[in-house]
Design a protein around this motif. Structure first.
Motif, short mmCIF file in Angstrom:
data_model
loop_
_atom_site.label_atom_id
_atom_site.label_comp_id
_atom_site.label_asym_id
_atom_site.label_seq_id
_atom_site.Cartn_x
_atom_site.Cartn_y
_atom_site.Cartn_z
N VAL A 107 0.95 -1.26 0.22
CA VAL A 107 -0.31 0.14 -0.01
C VAL A 107 0.76 1.34 0.16
N LYS A 108 1.75 1.20 1.18
CA LYS A 108 2.71 2.91 0.53
C LYS A 108 3.44 2.95 -0.74
N ARG A 120 2.51 9.95 8.17
CA ARG A 120 2.10 11.33 7.61
C ARG A 120 2.78 11.47 6.21
N GLN A 121 3.70 10.37 5.02
CA GLN A 121 3.52 10.31 4.03
C GLN A 121 2.23 9.44 3.54
N ALA A 124 -0.73 12.09 3.56
CA ALA A 124 -0.19 13.82 2.07
C ALA A 124 -0.08 12.79 0.90
N MET A 125 0.07 11.79 0.87
CA MET A 125 0.29 11.30 -1.06
C MET A 125 -1.89 10.62 -1.22
N VAL A 126 -2.06 10.07 -0.14
CA VAL A 126 -3.75 10.49 -0.47
C VAL A 126 -4.50 11.78 -0.99
N GLN A 127 -4.35 12.56 0.08
CA GLN A 127 -4.73 14.12 -0.29
C GLN A 127 -4.25 13.86 -1.39
N ALA A 141 -8.05 6.41 8.64
CA ALA A 141 -8.83 7.06 7.33
C ALA A 141 -7.83 6.88 6.23
N ALA A 142 -6.98 8.00 6.92
CA ALA A 142 -6.07 7.87 5.31
C ALA A 142 -5.79 6.75 4.51
N ASP A 143 -5.04 5.80 5.99
CA ASP A 143 -4.48 4.85 5.38
C ASP A 143 -6.39 3.44 5.05
N ALA A 144 -6.98 3.39 5.24
CA ALA A 144 -8.35 2.77 4.49
C ALA A 144 -8.32 3.70 2.95
#
Length: 180
Positions: A107-108, A120-121, A124-127, A141-144
């Motif tokens: 995923v990362k 944090r990284q 930021a990339m999901v954003q 939430a970002a991880d999902a």
């Protein structure tokens, strides 16, 4: 394709829904299902299962992407993740929805280009990928959403490498390395 990404956790379970068309992904919904640590385990599991089933009913995903359980130092944490993962697998089967598991490093690598990126990284990339004004919070939430994005991009892994984004190329390289 509509994808439901799930970052399993007993206290906080991230739920992210995206629509994917080629390389383009857009956020549909994001939420975090919560249960209190002092609540009886069976009630916590029921609370999370009910939330997962509601997300499936509301968003009618074509696929579910789930973070694969991995070994951690804290056995209590890994047990909770495994229990929630079982609930997700059961819900996918009951609803006839294809499910795929992705490792945290997959995923990362898919969203940041680096399999050891920090939370944090990833946020930021999901954003950036989803064109959001701020990174989704909390990190679950970002991880999902990252798990859903990883799934969307991995579904096209047979595409020629030149047509892939750098993040997708990194994911493919990590995937090939993990098979060795």
């Amino acid at each position: 394709m509509r994808i439901l990404g799930i970052d399993p956790g007993l206290t906080r379970c991230g739920i992210g829904v995206i629509d994917a068309a080629g390389r383009a992904v857009t956020m549909v919904s994001v939420d975090v299902l919560r249960s209190a640590a002092d609540e009886a385990l069976e009630h916590r599991l029921h609370r999370i299962a009910t939330g997962i089933e509601a997300a499936i009913a509301e968003h009618r995903p074509d696929a579910i992407a789930l973070e694969r359980v991995f070994v951690q130092q804290n056995v209590r944490t890994v047990m909770g993740v495994a229990q929630i993962s079982g609930l997700v697998l059961r819900a996918a089967a009951a609803n006839g929805i294809a499910i795929e598991l992705h490792t945290p490093s997959e995923v990362k690598a898919a969203v940041t280009g680096y399999g050891q990126a920090d939370k944090r990284q990833v946020g930021a990339m999901v954003q950036r990928i989803l064109g959001l004004a701020v990174a989704p919070r909390p990190a679950d939430a970002a991880d999902a959403l990252a798990i859903a994005i990883c799934h969307a991009w991995s579904a096209r892994s047979a595409a020629p490498t030149a047509a892939l984004t750098p993040a997708q190329q990194a994911w493919q390289a990590a995937e090939r390395a993990s098979r060795r």
